[in-house]
Design a protein around this motif. Structure first.
Motif, PDB file in Angstrom:
ATOM      1  N   LYS A 139       0.839  -1.196   0.000  1.00 49.18           N
ATOM      2  CA  LYS A 139       0.000   0.000   0.000  1.00 49.18           C
ATOM      3  C   LYS A 139       0.879   1.253   0.000  1.00 49.18           C
ATOM      4  N   ASP A 140       1.940   1.260   0.801  1.00 47.49           N
ATOM      5  CA  ASP A 140       2.875   2.392   0.837  1.00 47.49           C
ATOM      6  C   ASP A 140       3.566   2.557  -0.501  1.00 47.49           C
ATOM      7  N   LYS A 141       3.927   1.446  -1.109  1.00 47.86           N
ATOM      8  CA  LYS A 141       4.611   1.483  -2.386  1.00 47.86           C
ATOM      9  C   LYS A 141       3.726   2.084  -3.468  1.00 47.86           C
ATOM     10  N   LYS A 142       2.445   1.700  -3.469  1.00 47.58           N
ATOM     11  CA  LYS A 142       1.505   2.228  -4.463  1.00 47.58           C
ATOM     12  C   LYS A 142       1.242   3.706  -4.235  1.00 47.58           C
ATOM     13  N   SER A 143       1.161   4.135  -2.973  1.00 50.95           N
ATOM     14  CA  SER A 143       0.876   5.541  -2.701  1.00 50.95           C
ATOM     15  C   SER A 143       2.085   6.428  -3.040  1.00 50.95           C
ATOM     16  N   ASN A 144       3.294   5.882  -3.015  1.00 53.28           N
ATOM     17  CA  ASN A 144       4.486   6.651  -3.343  1.00 53.28           C
ATOM     18  C   ASN A 144       4.688   6.810  -4.844  1.00 53.28           C
ATOM     19  N   GLN A 145       4.025   5.998  -5.632  1.00 59.08           N
ATOM     20  CA  GLN A 145       4.209   6.064  -7.088  1.00 59.08           C
ATOM     21  C   GLN A 145       3.422   7.146  -7.713  1.00 59.08           C
TER      22      GLN A 145
END
Length: 145
Positions: A139-145
Motif C-alpha cells: 500500500k505504501d509502495k503504491k501511494s508513493n508512485q
C-alpha cells in the motif's frame, strides 16, 4: 549585473536539485542471500520464535528447502515467460493460482503435522502478521508512485 545574478541563481538551483535527486533515490543495498542462506536464516528465526526441537528443526529445514526449490522453479518459469513477452491467458492464471493455493495448503498441512498445537498456533499468527506487513508495504509502495 542583473543577468549574471539570475544566471547564478539558476545554476545554484539546478545543482541543488540534482544533488537532492541523487540522495533521495538511492536505497541502502541489502545483501543478496543464497536460497540456502535464506532457509537457514528462516529456520533460525522459527527455532527461536517457536522453540523447535532438534527433530522439528530438521523436518522444518527439509520443508523450507523443498518450498524454496519450488519457488525457484516458479520464478524461472515466470522469467522465461517474461523474456518471451508471452502474456498468460486467463485459464493459465487460474491454473497457476490454484496450483499455488494447493502448494500453500500442503505446506500448512505439513507444518501442522510437524509442530505441536501451541507452536502451530504461533506459526499461523506469525504468518498473518507477515501478510499484514506485506499488504502495508505494498500500500505504501503504491501511494508513493
Amino acid at each position: 549585473m542583473k543577468k549574471l545574478f539570475i544566471a547564478a541563481l539558476l545554476f545554484v538551483g539546478m545543482v541543488s536539485f540534482a544533488q537532492d535527486a541523487t540522495t533521495t533515490t538511492s536505497k541502502p543495498q541489502r545483501e543478496r542471500l543464497t536460497p540456502e542462506q535464506r532457509n537457514e536464516k528462516h529456520l533460525k528465526k522459527l527455532t527461536t520464535e517457536l522453540n523447535l526441537t532438534a527433530t522439528q528443526q530438521t523436518q522444518v529445514g527439509k520443508l523450507l528447502a523443498d518450498r524454496s526449490a519450488k519457488a525457484e522453479k516458479y520464478m524461472e518459469a515466470r522469467k522465461a515467460r517474461k523474456d518471451s513477452n508471452a502474456k498468460p491467458t486467463a485459464e493459465e492464471k487460474a491454473a497457476l493460482k490454484k496450483e499455488m493455493m494447493d502448494e500453500k495448503a500442503a505446506n500448512d498441512a505439513q507444518m501442522k503435522s510437524i509442530l505441536n498445537a501451541d507452536q502451530y498456533k504461533k506459526w499461523t499468527a506469525i504468518q498473518e502478521e507477515n501478510k499484514d506487513k506485506f499488504k502495508e508495504k505494498m500500500k505504501d509502495k503504491k501511494s508513493n508512485q
